[in-house]
Design a protein around this motif. Structure first.
Motif, PDB file in Angstrom:
ATOM      1  N   GLU A  15     -16.586  20.472  21.112  1.00  0.00           N
ATOM      2  CA  GLU A  15     -15.698  21.641  21.221  1.00  0.00           C
ATOM      3  C   GLU A  15     -14.436  21.451  20.398  1.00  0.00           C
ATOM      4  N   ARG A  16     -14.056  20.162  20.242  1.00  0.00           N
ATOM      5  CA  ARG A  16     -12.863  19.875  19.462  1.00  0.00           C
ATOM      6  C   ARG A  16     -13.199  19.745  17.982  1.00  0.00           C
ATOM      7  N   HIS A  17     -14.469  19.760  17.673  1.00  0.00           N
ATOM      8  CA  HIS A  17     -14.925  19.463  16.329  1.00  0.00           C
ATOM      9  C   HIS A  17     -14.180  20.266  15.277  1.00  0.00           C
ATOM     10  N   ARG A  18     -13.505  19.571  14.373  1.00  0.00           N
ATOM     11  CA  ARG A  18     -12.812  20.197  13.233  1.00  0.00           C
ATOM     12  C   ARG A  18     -11.826  21.295  13.634  1.00  0.00           C
ATOM     13  N   ASP A  19     -11.232  21.197  14.824  1.00  0.00           N
ATOM     14  CA  ASP A  19     -10.282  22.246  15.219  1.00  0.00           C
ATOM     15  C   ASP A  19      -8.876  21.992  14.666  1.00  0.00           C
ATOM     16  N   MET A  20      -8.724  20.948  13.827  1.00  0.00           N
ATOM     17  CA  MET A  20      -7.416  20.698  13.201  1.00  0.00           C
ATOM     18  C   MET A  20      -7.472  20.861  11.684  1.00  0.00           C
ATOM     19  N   GLU A  21      -8.514  21.506  11.241  1.00  0.00           N
ATOM     20  CA  GLU A  21      -8.659  21.789   9.810  1.00  0.00           C
ATOM     21  C   GLU A  21      -7.397  22.488   9.290  1.00  0.00           C
ATOM     22  N   ALA A  80      -7.161  12.650  14.989  1.00  0.00           N
ATOM     23  CA  ALA A  80      -6.761  13.838  14.214  1.00  0.00           C
ATOM     24  C   ALA A  80      -7.617  13.979  12.957  1.00  0.00           C
ATOM     25  N   ALA A  81      -7.889  12.855  12.292  1.00  0.00           N
ATOM     26  CA  ALA A  81      -8.716  12.901  11.078  1.00  0.00           C
ATOM     27  C   ALA A  81     -10.122  13.392  11.410  1.00  0.00           C
ATOM     28  N   LYS A  82     -10.680  12.922  12.531  1.00  0.00           N
ATOM     29  CA  LYS A  82     -12.017  13.356  12.953  1.00  0.00           C
ATOM     30  C   LYS A  82     -12.051  14.846  13.242  1.00  0.00           C
ATOM     31  N   ARG A  83     -10.915  15.383  13.674  1.00  0.00           N
ATOM     32  CA  ARG A  83     -10.831  16.814  13.981  1.00  0.00           C
ATOM     33  C   ARG A  83     -10.459  17.633  12.757  1.00  0.00           C
ATOM     34  N   GLY A  84     -10.406  16.975  11.607  1.00  0.00           N
ATOM     35  CA  GLY A  84     -10.247  17.719  10.357  1.00  0.00           C
ATOM     36  C   GLY A  84      -8.830  17.818   9.832  1.00  0.00           C
ATOM     37  N   ALA A  85      -7.863  17.196  10.522  1.00  0.00           N
ATOM     38  CA  ALA A  85      -6.475  17.247  10.041  1.00  0.00           C
ATOM     39  C   ALA A  85      -6.334  16.390   8.787  1.00  0.00           C
ATOM     40  N   ILE A 126      -6.614   9.541  25.201  1.00  0.00           N
ATOM     41  CA  ILE A 126      -5.230  10.046  25.262  1.00  0.00           C
ATOM     42  C   ILE A 126      -4.874  10.742  23.952  1.00  0.00           C
ATOM     43  N   ALA A 127      -5.320  10.139  22.842  1.00  0.00           N
ATOM     44  CA  ALA A 127      -5.040  10.732  21.530  1.00  0.00           C
ATOM     45  C   ALA A 127      -5.572  12.160  21.484  1.00  0.00           C
ATOM     46  N   ASP A 128      -6.815  12.359  21.933  1.00  0.00           N
ATOM     47  CA  ASP A 128      -7.406  13.703  21.911  1.00  0.00           C
ATOM     48  C   ASP A 128      -6.688  14.654  22.858  1.00  0.00           C
ATOM     49  N   ARG A 129      -6.320  14.173  24.041  1.00  0.00           N
ATOM     50  CA  ARG A 129      -5.600  15.015  25.004  1.00  0.00           C
ATOM     51  C   ARG A 129      -4.238  15.423  24.452  1.00  0.00           C
ATOM     52  N   LEU A 130      -3.600  14.460  23.789  1.00  0.00           N
ATOM     53  CA  LEU A 130      -2.294  14.723  23.188  1.00  0.00           C
ATOM     54  C   LEU A 130      -2.415  15.773  22.089  1.00  0.00           C
ATOM     55  N   LEU A 131      -3.454  15.649  21.259  1.00  0.00           N
ATOM     56  CA  LEU A 131      -3.665  16.622  20.182  1.00  0.00           C
ATOM     57  C   LEU A 131      -4.009  17.990  20.769  1.00  0.00           C
TER      58      LEU A 131
END
Ligand code: CTP
Ligand code: CA
Length: 226
Positions: free
Chosen positions: A5-11, A48-53, A209-214
């Protein structure tokens, strides 16, 4: 949340994270530092990188390998970190200041190794620049996340830092608690946001925690746009 669900949501998000401890030289062979290992900051950069940032990791010396797909900027001292962060600030959307930055440094660095003498030694220290506070002053569009390492009065100190440094979010941890703080693979944090919200997270891995924080950052940014 499932990972997909978080996949690439920080592109398209440009995120700068600082990590690790700074080193403040005394002489060519000695320095002052602290217990930060960089694990929390590296976990944030990786998530963050995994989520596309588009991630820039400004890091003090650690034993960790920088994650794949991040721009890696190694630094040594608090002043180095300040210069590296300020130079990139305008281009960033989110800044996460998880580094444990020295508050003081030796007033002068001896050019030769100091030789021991009879009796005690006094080293005069001066304040370093507060990077997060400076970012707070110069903030235009950026979302600013600070950390607060506390051993007591966590909430009061964290809210004080949020206010004083003009941050948008402070992630507080009680470093005296077991399963939290320096060097551990888990952490126990509370996230405070500018609008007075408080989110207590149970003990979990630094990766989680990193994912929750993002997630919290994305949510707050979305709220801001509405
Ligand atoms: N910070 C910074 N530059 C400094 C000192 C701290 O950018 N010279 C940042 C840290 O990276 C962190 C936040 O400020 O995100 C809070 O750091 P912390 O050490 O908890 O707070 P301080 O403001 O330094 O206050 P104190 O150490 O007295 O609790
Ligand atoms: Ca400090």
């Amino acid at each position: 949340f499932f990972a997909d669900e978080r996949h690439r949501d920080m592109e398209g998000v440009r995120l700068l994270v600082t990590a690790g401890a700074t080193r403040e030289a005394v002489d060519p062979v000695r320095f002052f530092t602290n217990h930060s290992t960089g694990k929390m900051g590296y976990a944030i950069a990786e998530a963050a990188a995994k989520r596309g940032a588009q991630v820039t990791l400004v890091s003090g010396k650690t034993n960790l390998t920088p994650p794949a797909d991040v721009e890696f900027v190694p630094v040594v001292s608090a002043e180095d970190m300040y210069q590296a962060v300020i130079a990139r600030y305008d281009k960033m959307d989110v800044i996460v200041k998880s580094a444990a930055v020295a508050d003081y440094r030796p007033k002068s660095i001896h050019s030769q190794k100091m030789k021991k003498q009879p009796g005690d030694l006094v080293i005069e220290l001066e304040r370093t620049r507060d990077i997060l506070a400076e970012l707070g002053k110069r903030k235009t569009h950026q979302f600013l996340v600070g950390f607060a390492a506390e051993t007591e009065n966590v909430e009061e100190n964290a809210r004080g830092k949020l206010e004083r440094k003009n941050a948008d979010m402070i992630v507080a941890n009680n470093v005296a608690q077991s399963g939290a703080g320096f060097g551990t693979d888990t952490n126990i944090v509370t996230i405070y946001t500018k609008d007075g919200e408080k989110r207590d997270l149970p003990q979990m891995s630094k990766a989680e925690i990193a994912d929750r924080l993002l997630d919290a950052v994305l949510e707050a940014c979305k709220k801001r746009r509405e």
